[in-house]
Design an enzyme around this catalytic site. Structure first.
Site, PDB file in Angstrom:
ATOM      1  N   SER A 258       0.847  -1.189   0.000  1.00 37.50           N
ATOM      2  CA  SER A 258       0.000   0.000   0.000  1.00 37.50           C
ATOM      3  C   SER A 258       0.881   1.237   0.000  1.00 37.50           C
ATOM      4  O   SER A 258       2.088   1.159   0.207  1.00 37.50           O
ATOM      5  CB  SER A 258      -0.918   0.018   1.216  1.00 37.50           C
ATOM      6  N   LYS A 259       0.239   2.358  -0.243  1.00 36.06           N
ATOM      7  CA  LYS A 259       0.927   3.657  -0.302  1.00 36.06           C
ATOM      8  C   LYS A 259       1.842   3.883   0.897  1.00 36.06           C
ATOM      9  O   LYS A 259       2.886   4.515   0.781  1.00 36.06           O
ATOM     10  CB  LYS A 259      -0.120   4.784  -0.324  1.00 36.06           C
ATOM     11  N   ARG A 260       1.401   3.353   2.043  1.00 35.88           N
ATOM     12  CA  ARG A 260       2.183   3.565   3.258  1.00 35.88           C
ATOM     13  C   ARG A 260       3.605   3.009   3.137  1.00 35.88           C
ATOM     14  O   ARG A 260       4.514   3.434   3.815  1.00 35.88           O
ATOM     15  CB  ARG A 260       1.489   2.900   4.453  1.00 35.88           C
TER      16      ARG A 260
END
Ligand code: GLU
Length: 486
Positions: A258-260
């Protein structure tokens, strides 16, 4: 051409991501290896989230990676190529209507008038009874024709549900092997929403059927949908395609990408200066291996050697260091002119207007250190701009300011008196070695400060390489400035 037909069915609800690209690559390779057809179909029935920009981003990213599709939407405009179109689901709504009516008429699907509140109540009652995975009771299945008509007359909204057969569905997965799923745990799935929009499990079957898809290769997260789709295929009298579910790609700490955890879209990697060759190479190794030691593959090679049966069964781990390593390899494999051309956007960001010859020289010196092209500004700034000279750093550990000054002067004299500025790094090495020998100095009194005075860095290419690449006047000016500073 063989009759093998595979597809990817991305939802245009965001940028083309690493995971989509990997699924696309495996489908592409499977099709090309067997002389089959690779199809792109836009799964855009979720109109509130689908956008034209996302579709364009998906198609452009695929095109950039070299994953050309035989059938599907065109990048420009709203057209498509292939004779099984349209390839956007919103353009196929009439077709879905036909099939839904067929299923209803044949008693394989039914209209469900349950409201959200009723469904919620059913669920909580089941939960109270200790049922861990509540499912729809199927009560609307038993409505009489008259009741259904009366409800419709009253204007009651309805969904359409498929009647699940509560039996075990078995299939031989091309990646996972034999899979068996007990459908008695499934409630009747909604095929069409109350606003008339058909849903994934239904449209995917109709499209796969009408587009004559032979193999469905997709992420493992869809494995629980597969028995539903198999039953719908069977309800329509069709033999389902073969299925292959590829393991997911996880972060090093075993989480969903994910973006994280950093960049997730192909676009972002492209902008950071990852080459398409490296990304393809990286993506294929996320879950596949040839079985021998080879790790570096071009797309063309992969078409020859790819074999779906060599897919790993366990999840793949996204390791950015591996991508960096592969990118470095592909950067060094490229012809120098080509890599400079690919680097132009990064030089342009620095407002550099130098000619190709100078950029080629710079690239030859730095490319062994490049992990990705967006590092160019930080690695090449001193080739265009003077940096900050730190007097202390000019002096080598074992030297003194005084001898350093002498060393620089000796080298400067030699360089200034040259009739012709040398064209090879060896010649510059010889000149610097001469300055050391003639004055009875140590290498560190000459080589070290020349490097630092030219690059303002202790980790740059060698002093001879810097002299070879930098313009003569720039080199002499910088060395003189260093002498003055001491
Ligand atoms: N839109 C779905 C996805 O991208 C397609 C799944 C499928 O291939 O059936 O995950």
């Amino acid at each position: 051409m063989s009759n093998i037909r595979v597809r990817i069915a991305p939802s245009p609800t965001g940028k083309f991501q690493i995971g989509n690209a990997r699924t696309a690559l495996f489908n592409f390779l499977f099709a090309k290896k067997s002389g089959g057809t690779f199809i792109v179909r836009m799964e855009d029935t979720d109109q509130s989230r689908s956008t034209k920009e996302s579709e364009e981003n998906i198609l452009k990213s695929m095109d950039w990676l070299g994953l050309s599709w035989d059938e599907g939407p065109t990048i420009e405009g709203d057209g498509y190529k292939g004779s099984f179109g349209p390839y956007r689901q919103v353009e196929r709504l009439n077709t879905y209507d036909e099939y839904i009516n067929m299923l209803i008429n044949e008693g394989k699907a039914y209209k469900c008038f349950c409201t959200t509140e009723e469904l919620e109540e059913e669920r909580s009652k089941q939960k109270e009874k200790g049922i861990a995975a509540p499912k729809y009771s199927g009560k609307c299945k038993n409505l009489s024709k008259e009741e259904v008509e009366a409800n419709i007359k009253e204007g009651m909204p309805f969904t359409v549900r498929f009647i699940i057969k509560p039996e075990k569905v078995k299939f031989n997965d091309l990646v996972k092997g034999d899979v068996e799923i007990d459908m008695s745990n499934y409630g009747d799935p909604v095929l069409v929403r109350s606003d008339g929009m058909p849903l994934y499990n239904f449209v995917v079957v109709i499209d796969d059927l009408l587009m004559k898809i032979t193999h469905v290769i997709r992420g493992e997260d869809h494995i629980s949908n597969t028995p539903i789709q198999i039953q719908i295929h069977e309800a329509l009298g069709n033999t389902p395609p073969k299925f292959g579910h590829i393991p997911l790609t996880l972060t090093p700490d075993k989480k969903k990408l994910s973006k994280r955890h950093g960049a997730v879209s192909i676009d972002e990697y492209r902008e950071m200066g990852y080459l398409k060759e490296a990304l393809i190479n990286f993506l294929v190794l996320l879950g596949w291996s040839s079985g021998n030691e080879q790790e570096i593959y071009s797309l063309e090679e992969l078409i020859n050697v790819f074999d779906l049966s060599r897919m790993q069964k366990s999840n793949a781990i996204f390791d950015i260091e591996r991508l960096n390593w592969l990118n470095g390899i592909w950067i060094r494999k490229k012809d120098i002119n080509e890599i400079v051309d690919l680097s132009k956007p990064y030089f342009e960001k620095m407002n550099v207007k130098s000619d190709q010859e100078y950029l080629n020289k710079i690239m030859l010196l730095i490319r062994d250190r490049l992990k990705y092209l967006s590092q160019i500004p930080e690695l090449t700034d001193y080739f265009f701009n003077e940096g900050r000279l730190d007097k202390q750093k000019l002096v080598f550990k074992k030297s003194t300011a005084e001898t350093t000054k002498k060393g620089l002067e000796a080298a400067c004299n030699k360089l200034s008196s040259l009739g012709r500025w040398p064209e090879s790094t060896e010649d510059f090495s010889t000149i610097l070695a001469g300055a050391v020998a003639d004055n009875g100095m140590a290498n560190g009194d000459v080589f070290w400060p020349i490097r630092y005075s030219l690059s303002f860095s202790e980790t740059s290419p060698s002093p001879a390489e810097l002299l070879w690449a930098l313009p003569k006047e720039v080199s002499l000016t910088r060395i003189k400035k260093a002498i003055d500073a001491l």
